[in-house]
Design an enzyme around this catalytic site. Structure first.
Site, PDB file in Angstrom:
ATOM      1  N   HIS A 109       0.839  -1.205   0.000  1.00 49.69           N
ATOM      2  CA  HIS A 109       0.000   0.000   0.000  1.00 49.69           C
ATOM      3  C   HIS A 109       0.873   1.254   0.000  1.00 49.69           C
ATOM      4  O   HIS A 109       0.548   2.242  -0.668  1.00 49.69           O
ATOM      5  CB  HIS A 109      -0.897   0.033   1.245  1.00 49.69           C
TER       6      HIS A 109
ATOM      7  N   GLN B 192      -0.958  -4.345  -8.905  1.00 56.48           N
ATOM      8  CA  GLN B 192      -0.988  -5.368  -9.961  1.00 56.48           C
ATOM      9  C   GLN B 192      -1.180  -6.777  -9.382  1.00 56.48           C
ATOM     10  O   GLN B 192      -1.504  -7.703 -10.109  1.00 56.48           O
ATOM     11  CB  GLN B 192       0.348  -5.271 -10.705  1.00 56.48           C
TER      12      GLN B 192
END
Ligand code: PAF
Length: 286
Positions: free
Chosen positions: A39, A157
């Site tokens: 994150h 991703q």
């Protein structure tokens, strides 16, 4: 600079309206909290790209199946707040389910409007074992986009199928923002970062490492000239720990999301596997 934590939609909207009046660009990093370095890489990219950054922290009940880990999903808003503050995030939006979906609403399509992504994209890979999951993801993400009105939104991703579906939603629904995909972040030994890694025992973590090893092995074989998906599938299975139950190992064209028998540039190779009781996903794009 301190980060402001809002749990009311109206407070976010008011702040965003002020930013807009001052021509600021806005970035949104949607998360379910339990923030880790993966994150942090999204937040870093958002800070580099935009004037103002909003991180949403919301464990979204409508994307969990009845037997999934909604209740035990890790939650630690104070530690999330510290990370966001260190990184210069402007706002954390941490609503309650009631704030997002309304008082007393049944969290199903009897009571609330859902976004339904194309069937071909949700009836495969993670969608197969998690029916309704991507409807729940697309619905909450569209709501977050409408609340925050970002110019850019940042997604990892690692959730390659989610990313593909959300890009399609932005295109199909003519949403006025750009999705920025960000690379997978891994531990030094290759394990892809995930909030669910906290569920793993030491032994399970060792076994989980064979998932990224299998992907690396497939990549190495591809570079040596092996492109047949069936052969590469068997090679991946041969590397996975024998105690690991692969849910799928799939080869998909990442332009179309169609299955491919021949690996080439822009092929997604994705694995989902249960390690003990923990379901992990990982992938590479060739
Ligand atoms: O990837 C996630 O953490 C979630 O699926 C998302 C995009 C924040 C929606 O709840």
């Amino acid at each position: 600079m301190t980060v402001t934590v809002f749990n009311k939609i109206i407070d976010v909207k008011n702040t965003v309206n002020e930013w807009r009046k001052n021509n600021k660009t806005i970035g949104l990093v949607p998360t379910m909290g339990a923030l880790h370095n993966g994150h942090a890489s999204l937040i870093k990219k958002a800070k580099e790209t935009c004037d103002k950054v909003v991180v949403s922290v919301f464990v979204n009940p409508i994307q969990f199946g009845p037997n999934e880990d909604y209740n035990k999903y890790p939650r630690d808003l104070e530690s999330d707040r510290r990370l966001c503050e260190e990184m210069g995030v402007d706002i954390i939006f941490a609503p309650t389910p009631t704030e997002m979906y309304g008082e007393g609403a049944k969290l199903s399509n009897t009571d609330i409007t859902f976004v339904c992504p194309p069937y071909n994209l949700i009836d495969c890979l993670c969608g197969k074992s998690r029916p309704g999951h991507f409807d729940g993801v697309a619905t909450v993400v569209l709501k977050l986009f409408n609340i925050v009105t970002p110019d850019y939104a940042f997604f990892g991703q690692k959730d390659a199928q989610q990313l593909f579906i959300l890009k399609k939603m932005v295109k199909d629904l003519n949403l006025n923002l750009t999705i920025i995909p960000c690379p997978i972040v891994r531990e030094s030994d290759g394990l892809a970062l995930s909030s669910r890694n906290t569920y793993l025992s030491k032994e399970e973590r060792e076994r989980a490492l064979t998932i990224s090893k299998a992907l690396n092995y497939v990549h190495t074989l591809y570079k040596k000239g092996i492109t047949d998906s069936a052969t590469l599938f068997d090679s991946a299975v041969s590397v996975l720990d024998k105690e690991i139950e692969p849910e799928y190992i799939e080869f998909r064209d990442y332009e179309t999301f169609n299955k491919t028998d021949t690996v080439k540039e822009n092929t997604l190779i994705a694995i989902a596997a249960k390690v003990g009781n923990t379901r992990l996903i990982d992938n590479i794009i060739i």
